[in-house]
Design a protein around this motif. Structure first.
Motif, PDB file in Angstrom:
ATOM      1  N   ALA A 153       0.842  -1.206   0.000  1.00 60.87           N
ATOM      2  CA  ALA A 153       0.000   0.000   0.000  1.00 60.87           C
ATOM      3  C   ALA A 153       0.874   1.252   0.000  1.00 60.87           C
ATOM      4  N   THR A 154       1.981   1.203   0.773  1.00 62.03           N
ATOM      5  CA  THR A 154       2.893   2.354   0.810  1.00 62.03           C
ATOM      6  C   THR A 154       3.515   2.586  -0.568  1.00 62.03           C
ATOM      7  N   GLY A 155       3.989   1.494  -1.176  1.00 65.31           N
ATOM      8  CA  GLY A 155       4.611   1.608  -2.499  1.00 65.31           C
ATOM      9  C   GLY A 155       3.631   2.126  -3.539  1.00 65.31           C
ATOM     10  N   LEU A 156       2.415   1.584  -3.532  1.00 65.06           N
ATOM     11  CA  LEU A 156       1.408   1.984  -4.524  1.00 65.06           C
ATOM     12  C   LEU A 156       1.037   3.449  -4.372  1.00 65.06           C
ATOM     13  N   THR A 157       0.750   3.870  -3.126  1.00 72.12           N
ATOM     14  CA  THR A 157       0.325   5.256  -2.933  1.00 72.12           C
ATOM     15  C   THR A 157       1.468   6.222  -3.243  1.00 72.12           C
ATOM     16  N   LEU A 158       2.720   5.778  -2.951  1.00 66.77           N
ATOM     17  CA  LEU A 158       3.870   6.622  -3.298  1.00 66.77           C
ATOM     18  C   LEU A 158       3.942   6.779  -4.819  1.00 66.77           C
ATOM     19  N   ALA A 159       3.766   5.663  -5.533  1.00 62.14           N
ATOM     20  CA  ALA A 159       3.817   5.713  -7.001  1.00 62.14           C
ATOM     21  C   ALA A 159       2.684   6.593  -7.547  1.00 62.14           C
ATOM     22  N   PHE A 160       1.474   6.443  -6.973  1.00 65.76           N
ATOM     23  CA  PHE A 160       0.336   7.244  -7.437  1.00 65.76           C
ATOM     24  C   PHE A 160       0.599   8.734  -7.206  1.00 65.76           C
ATOM     25  N   ALA A 161       1.130   9.056  -6.006  1.00 66.20           N
ATOM     26  CA  ALA A 161       1.374  10.462  -5.673  1.00 66.20           C
ATOM     27  C   ALA A 161       2.405  11.071  -6.627  1.00 66.20           C
ATOM     28  N   LEU A 162       3.474  10.291  -6.928  1.00 61.65           N
ATOM     29  CA  LEU A 162       4.508  10.799  -7.836  1.00 61.65           C
ATOM     30  C   LEU A 162       3.938  11.004  -9.243  1.00 61.65           C
ATOM     31  N   LEU A 163       3.173  10.012  -9.708  1.00 62.94           N
ATOM     32  CA  LEU A 163       2.586  10.098 -11.047  1.00 62.94           C
ATOM     33  C   LEU A 163       1.653  11.311 -11.137  1.00 62.94           C
ATOM     34  N   TYR A 164       0.862  11.471 -10.073  1.00 64.47           N
ATOM     35  CA  TYR A 164      -0.098  12.566 -10.029  1.00 64.47           C
ATOM     36  C   TYR A 164       0.605  13.930 -10.037  1.00 64.47           C
ATOM     37  N   ALA A 165       1.668  14.018  -9.210  1.00 65.43           N
ATOM     38  CA  ALA A 165       2.409  15.283  -9.127  1.00 65.43           C
ATOM     39  C   ALA A 165       3.035  15.610 -10.479  1.00 65.43           C
ATOM     40  N   TRP A 166       3.531  14.560 -11.151  1.00 64.27           N
ATOM     41  CA  TRP A 166       4.163  14.741 -12.459  1.00 64.27           C
ATOM     42  C   TRP A 166       3.131  15.235 -13.469  1.00 64.27           C
ATOM     43  N   ALA A 167       1.942  14.608 -13.444  1.00 60.85           N
ATOM     44  CA  ALA A 167       0.885  14.990 -14.379  1.00 60.85           C
ATOM     45  C   ALA A 167       0.410  16.417 -14.105  1.00 60.85           C
ATOM     46  N   LEU A 168       0.320  16.752 -12.813  1.00 57.85           N
ATOM     47  CA  LEU A 168      -0.133  18.091 -12.417  1.00 57.85           C
ATOM     48  C   LEU A 168       0.865  19.145 -12.884  1.00 57.85           C
ATOM     49  N   ALA A 169       2.167  18.827 -12.699  1.00 56.37           N
ATOM     50  CA  ALA A 169       3.225  19.766 -13.098  1.00 56.37           C
ATOM     51  C   ALA A 169       3.218  19.964 -14.609  1.00 56.37           C
ATOM     52  N   ARG A 170       2.856  18.894 -15.338  1.00 59.66           N
ATOM     53  CA  ARG A 170       2.849  18.993 -16.800  1.00 59.66           C
ATOM     54  C   ARG A 170       1.564  19.611 -17.316  1.00 59.66           C
ATOM     55  N   GLY A 171       0.598  19.836 -16.422  1.00 61.42           N
ATOM     56  CA  GLY A 171      -0.661  20.432 -16.837  1.00 61.42           C
ATOM     57  C   GLY A 171      -1.524  19.477 -17.653  1.00 61.42           C
ATOM     58  N   LEU A 172      -1.373  18.178 -17.417  1.00 59.43           N
ATOM     59  CA  LEU A 172      -2.198  17.192 -18.128  1.00 59.43           C
ATOM     60  C   LEU A 172      -3.644  17.324 -17.679  1.00 59.43           C
ATOM     61  N   ASP A 173      -4.565  17.102 -18.621  1.00 58.46           N
ATOM     62  CA  ASP A 173      -5.982  17.181 -18.270  1.00 58.46           C
ATOM     63  C   ASP A 173      -6.647  15.856 -18.623  1.00 58.46           C
ATOM     64  N   VAL A 174      -6.093  14.752 -18.090  1.00 57.45           N
ATOM     65  CA  VAL A 174      -6.688  13.442 -18.361  1.00 57.45           C
ATOM     66  C   VAL A 174      -7.414  12.965 -17.117  1.00 57.45           C
TER      67      VAL A 174
END
Lengths: 141, 155
Positions: free
Chosen positions: A79-100
């Motif tokens: 659960a720790t690994g998954l949520t860490l991966a989700f948070a990183l992916l999300y932050a990356w998408a947010l920084a890139r301004g993705l709208d998916v």
């Protein structure tokens, strides 16, 4: 059971419920989930199919492991690994301004990654999972 | 939390992940509509056949906008639409796509649908809904809001 034991039980219950629901909602429609993953354009194309098929099962397994006793600390680590991966992916998408779509809960997850609520949710789950893992690995049988 | 315990948990997690992959692949083989692996993304541009939306480039979108008789539809969610949109566009997000039937009666009028840019699919979804509702002249501007603003066109 002391207060920390009760808190851990509640935390595990929340994490398990989220993972089990997320897994169950994605299971019936791997094509929609695959399209969601591909939309991020973050992972190489070869990994999209296997992830779309394996991730819902893995989330379900993680949730069940958190509920049981035998694999509890492994479930907390997953659960720790998954949520860490989700948070990183999300932050990356947010920084890139993705709208998916986030696709966090399969086709039913209409939250967009441009909405920072999803990042806060992932970070809150990460904190919860990391705390549970620390506690479970200290107090393991 | 000893290193040994963490290692043991990590091995269990890796084993669980491999098991999940195996179960996922096995279940996929039993489906009536299995997911193709390796995954192939759906075609990026809808074909221009009858009943399907066509594709328009930035130049085409700008020309249509300057002529002024094309109905521009912004398929993004209202928050984005309110922050800025192509002048004259109306907002029809996917969440309200059922309203596509309620659009003006003229099914022959040229309609151009756009969303954020190349990464979003909403314009295509809305365009398909419009075609299904009987509109015969629907195009998608895939470059969307990103390309429009980057080109410095009016907002």
């Amino acid at each position: 059971m002391d207060a920390s034991g009760v808190a851990s039980m509640i935390a595990r219950g929340i994490l398990a419920a989220v993972f089990i629901v997320a897994g169950l909602l994605k299971l019936p429609d791997p094509a929609a989930f695959a399209e969601g993953i591909a939309g991020f354009r973050f992972l190489p194309e070869w990994s999209v199919g296997p992830l779309a098929l394996g991730m819902p099962v893995f989330e379900l397994l993680t949730g069940l492991a958190l509920l049981g006793r035998r694999f509890r600390s492994a479930g907390a680590l997953a659960a720790t690994g998954l949520t860490l991966a989700f948070a990183l992916l999300y932050a990356w998408a947010l920084a890139r301004g993705l709208d998916v779509r986030c696709s966090c809960f399969g086709g039913a997850g209409l939250l967009r990654v441009s909405n920072p609520v999803g990042l806060l949710r992932a970070l809150a789950m990460l904190a919860l999972a990391a705390w549970v893992y620390r506690r479970e690995s200290l107090f393991r049988d | 939390m000893t290193a040994e315990n963490v290692f043991r948990d990590a091995v269990l997690v890796a084993a669980g992940f491999l098991l999940s992959l195996a179960v996922g692949f096995a279940a996929n083989r039993l489906r009536s509509d299995p997911l193709p692996v390796p995954y192939r993304a759906p075609a990026d541009h809808p074909s221009d056949e009858a009943g399907m939306p066509g594709a328009v480039t930035l130049a085409g979108a700008e020309a249509a906008w300057r002529v002024g008789d094309t109905l521009f539809i912004d398929a993004r969610e209202p928050d984005f639409f309110e922050d800025g949109h192509i002048p004259g566009a109306i907002n029809l997000p996917v969440s309200r796509v059922a309203d596509a039937r309620a659009l003006s009666g003229d099914r022959e009028r040229a309609v151009l649908v756009y969303c954020t840019g190349a990464d979003c699919r909403d314009s295509r979804i809305v365009a398909l809904a419009l075609c299904a509702a009987g509109h015969r002249n629907v195009d998608v501007f895939a470059g969307g809001w990103d390309e429009w603003t980057r080109a410095g066109l009016p907002q």
